[in-house]
Design a protein around this motif. Structure first.
Motif, PDB file in Angstrom:
ATOM      1  N   LEU A 118       6.541  -0.371   8.886  1.00 35.17           N
ATOM      2  CA  LEU A 118       5.820  -0.915   8.000  1.00 35.17           C
ATOM      3  C   LEU A 118       4.506  -0.148   8.128  1.00 35.17           C
ATOM      4  O   LEU A 118       3.814  -0.089   9.192  1.00 35.17           O
ATOM      5  CB  LEU A 118       5.689  -2.348   7.811  1.00 35.17           C
ATOM      6  CG  LEU A 118       6.845  -3.164   7.590  1.00 35.17           C
ATOM      7  CD1 LEU A 118       6.210  -4.517   7.420  1.00 35.17           C
ATOM      8  CD2 LEU A 118       7.535  -2.729   6.241  1.00 35.17           C
ATOM      9  N   ALA A 119       3.871   0.552   7.001  1.00 34.37           N
ATOM     10  CA  ALA A 119       2.518   1.381   6.987  1.00 34.37           C
ATOM     11  C   ALA A 119       1.689   0.448   5.992  1.00 34.37           C
ATOM     12  O   ALA A 119       1.859   0.504   5.102  1.00 34.37           O
ATOM     13  CB  ALA A 119       2.841   2.730   6.619  1.00 34.37           C
ATOM     14  N   LEU A 120       0.645   0.244   6.773  1.00 35.70           N
ATOM     15  CA  LEU A 120      -0.431  -0.428   5.809  1.00 35.70           C
ATOM     16  C   LEU A 120      -1.702   0.407   5.956  1.00 35.70           C
ATOM     17  O   LEU A 120      -2.329   0.648   6.972  1.00 35.70           O
ATOM     18  CB  LEU A 120      -0.803  -1.960   6.792  1.00 35.70           C
ATOM     19  CG  LEU A 120      -1.746  -2.710   5.971  1.00 35.70           C
ATOM     20  CD1 LEU A 120      -1.085  -3.536   4.590  1.00 35.70           C
ATOM     21  CD2 LEU A 120      -2.134  -4.011   6.907  1.00 35.70           C
ATOM     22  N   GLN A 121      -2.068   0.848   4.634  1.00 30.42           N
ATOM     23  CA  GLN A 121      -3.020   2.051   4.623  1.00 30.42           C
ATOM     24  C   GLN A 121      -4.086   1.880   3.611  1.00 30.42           C
ATOM     25  O   GLN A 121      -3.784   1.314   2.223  1.00 30.42           O
ATOM     26  CB  GLN A 121      -2.301   3.220   4.150  1.00 30.42           C
ATOM     27  CG  GLN A 121      -1.049   3.826   5.151  1.00 30.42           C
ATOM     28  CD  GLN A 121      -1.572   4.354   6.303  1.00 30.42           C
ATOM     29  OE1 GLN A 121      -2.340   5.636   6.298  1.00 30.42           O
ATOM     30  NE2 GLN A 121      -1.304   3.929   7.541  1.00 30.42           N
ATOM     31  N   GLY A 122      -5.253   2.054   3.870  1.00 28.77           N
ATOM     32  CA  GLY A 122      -6.362   1.917   3.014  1.00 28.77           C
ATOM     33  C   GLY A 122      -7.683   1.519   3.728  1.00 28.77           C
ATOM     34  O   GLY A 122      -7.646   0.906   4.711  1.00 28.77           O
ATOM     35  N   ASP A 146       7.016   0.716   2.823  1.00 31.74           N
ATOM     36  CA  ASP A 146       8.136   0.590   4.038  1.00 31.74           C
ATOM     37  C   ASP A 146       8.531   1.770   4.240  1.00 31.74           C
ATOM     38  O   ASP A 146       9.296   2.698   3.477  1.00 31.74           O
ATOM     39  CB  ASP A 146       9.045  -0.339   3.214  1.00 31.74           C
ATOM     40  CG  ASP A 146      10.378  -0.481   4.065  1.00 31.74           C
ATOM     41  OD1 ASP A 146      10.401  -0.061   5.285  1.00 31.74           O
ATOM     42  OD2 ASP A 146      11.416  -1.014   3.693  1.00 31.74           O
ATOM     43  N   VAL A 147       8.238   2.325   5.577  1.00 31.60           N
ATOM     44  CA  VAL A 147       8.648   3.571   6.032  1.00 31.60           C
ATOM     45  C   VAL A 147       9.868   3.396   7.228  1.00 31.60           C
ATOM     46  O   VAL A 147      10.011   4.293   8.093  1.00 31.60           O
ATOM     47  CB  VAL A 147       7.580   4.454   6.420  1.00 31.60           C
ATOM     48  CG1 VAL A 147       6.824   4.858   5.379  1.00 31.60           C
ATOM     49  CG2 VAL A 147       6.757   3.749   7.472  1.00 31.60           C
ATOM     50  N   GLY A 157      -5.504   3.381   8.670  1.00 32.38           N
ATOM     51  CA  GLY A 157      -4.259   2.711   8.469  1.00 32.38           C
ATOM     52  C   GLY A 157      -3.406   2.621   9.961  1.00 32.38           C
ATOM     53  O   GLY A 157      -3.847   3.113  10.911  1.00 32.38           O
ATOM     54  N   VAL A 158      -2.379   1.779   9.359  1.00 28.46           N
ATOM     55  CA  VAL A 158      -1.611   1.506  10.813  1.00 28.46           C
ATOM     56  C   VAL A 158      -0.069   1.513  10.354  1.00 28.46           C
ATOM     57  O   VAL A 158       0.322   1.423   9.237  1.00 28.46           O
ATOM     58  CB  VAL A 158      -1.827  -0.029  11.362  1.00 28.46           C
ATOM     59  CG1 VAL A 158      -3.014  -0.068  12.031  1.00 28.46           C
ATOM     60  CG2 VAL A 158      -1.595  -0.940  10.372  1.00 28.46           C
ATOM     61  N   GLU A 159       0.893   2.061  11.391  1.00 25.16           N
ATOM     62  CA  GLU A 159       2.223   1.794  11.255  1.00 25.16           C
ATOM     63  C   GLU A 159       2.776   0.992  12.366  1.00 25.16           C
ATOM     64  O   GLU A 159       2.275   0.714  13.317  1.00 25.16           O
ATOM     65  CB  GLU A 159       3.064   3.244  11.430  1.00 25.16           C
ATOM     66  CG  GLU A 159       2.512   4.298  10.453  1.00 25.16           C
ATOM     67  CD  GLU A 159       3.159   5.471  10.467  1.00 25.16           C
ATOM     68  OE1 GLU A 159       4.079   5.679  11.473  1.00 25.16           O
ATOM     69  OE2 GLU A 159       3.268   6.195   9.366  1.00 25.16           O
TER      70      GLU A 159
END
Length: 355
Positions: free
Chosen positions: A132-136, A32-33, A182-184
């Motif tokens: 929201l940042a989904l990373q990996g 959560d950014v 990843g995406v934000e």
């Protein structure tokens, strides 16, 4: 939970920092950014406005394309690092650091007022969206299940406005602060919890906090504003000259251009470098910089690398001592320990470029 730039942020969740970090490298994590400042710039003179503040070539950005750029002052110092996207709609989308939000907004509003008084067409709007940042590495697989758009066509630093898991009006930007694919996702605040819960409902996705975010970004060789770059640091010293567009270098029409370009010509006296060391971990405290004894300098970020299982750090040394492989000595708790200037990123980045 810990205080950060006026916000309360999760340091880590039940899995702990180490496992969270490694899970992001191997699978996928949600950060959560929402503390980041999101601004929209409207008006026919929006590119002229943005280029009067930053070093990047905003005019060359294609619709939907973004870039990391630097907001500089008249002394060539870095006021903030920003991501500016030329959206497919009628505005620029700007993401700023939370710790710089107040000063960035004051600068942007002040410049907008100046240009408006001279007849320019500019309008600023602060977004209340969550982020929201989904990373990996498994991000694309997880997110594609909730998208009608084809993620395979979305390259690093490009964005689209779309519906994500039935939540409309989301801006999905392929970027992040971990070095992984990843995406934000900029999501309307009232639907943010709903979207986060849907993403966390996928077993592959773990929540991740500030501790993992910091160690992941350091492994990726990325700067933390306030630690590794600030208003006393220039792009040339920080190794960020790649953010200056060719046209902007020639025009020298950004704040601090004369000082920055003179450093490029003459070479700066100090440079940002990566470091690996033996012995105890290097503390990460920008207010009490550590001296590199064989060459006056400072360590600006440091941590034990969960991926490499050794100490890594970032700092500034005299340019003469900045070549990879140079042996240095770092002082930790009043004792000397051997260190080595090391190429960054420490862990190879996995940014996605569409074919």
């Amino acid at each position: 939970m810990v205080p950060f730039a006026g916000w309360s942020l999760p340091l880590h969740y039940e899995q702990g920092h180490l496992q969270s970090h490694l899970h992001t490298r191997r699978r996928c994590s949600l950060f959560d950014v929402s503390h980041m400042l999101q601004t929209r710039v409207y008006g026919r003179d929006r590119i002229k406005f943005m280029e009067s503040l930053v070093v990047g070539d905003i005019a060359e950005l294609k619709p939907g394309q973004g870039t990391l750029t630097l907001l500089t002052n008249e002394k060539g110092g870095i006021v903030d690092d920003l991501i500016v996207t030329n959206t497919s709609e009628d505005h620029l989308y700007v993401v700023s650091n939370a710790g710089c939000a107040d000063k960035d907004l004051a600068i942007m509003r002040g410049r907008a007022t100046e240009l408006q008084a001279a007849g320019s067409d500019i309008h600023l709007e602060v977004s209340d969206n969550a982020l929201l940042a989904l990373q990996g590495p498994s991000m694309a697989q997880v997110l594609q299940a909730g998208l009608s758009d084809d993620l395979a066509k979305l390259s690093f630093m490009n964005s689209i406005t779309t519906t994500v898991f039935s939540v409309p009006g989301c801006r999905v930007t392929r970027c992040g602060y971990t070095g992984e694919d990843g995406v934000e996702i900029s999501v309307p605040a009232r639907r943010a919890v709903e979207l986060a819960e849907q993403l966390l409902g996928v077993p592959e996705v773990w929540p991740a906090g500030l501790a993992a975010r910091d160690s992941l970004r350091l492994e990726a060789g990325l700067c933390l504003y306030g630690n590794d770059i600030d208003e006393t640091t220039t792009p040339a010293e920080a190794g960020l000259m790649w953010t200056l567009g060719k046209r902007r270098r020639a025009a020298m029409d950004f704040p601090g251009a004369a000082i920055i370009m003179a450093q490029v010509k003459e070479k700066p006296k100090r440079k940002r470098v990566g470091l690996t060391s033996e012995g105890p971990p290097i503390p990460d405290n920008p207010h009490s910089p550590l001296h590199i004894s064989t060459s006056p300098g400072t360590v600006t970020s440091g941590c034990p690398s969960p991926s490499l299982r050794k100490n890594i750090a970032m700092g500034y040394v005299e340019t003469a001592h900045s070549r990879a492989g140079t042996a240095l000595t770092i002082e930790v708790r009043k004792k000397q320990h051997p260190a080595l200037v090391t190429k960054m990123p420490f862990v190879p980045t996995q940014y996605y470029m569409a074919k």
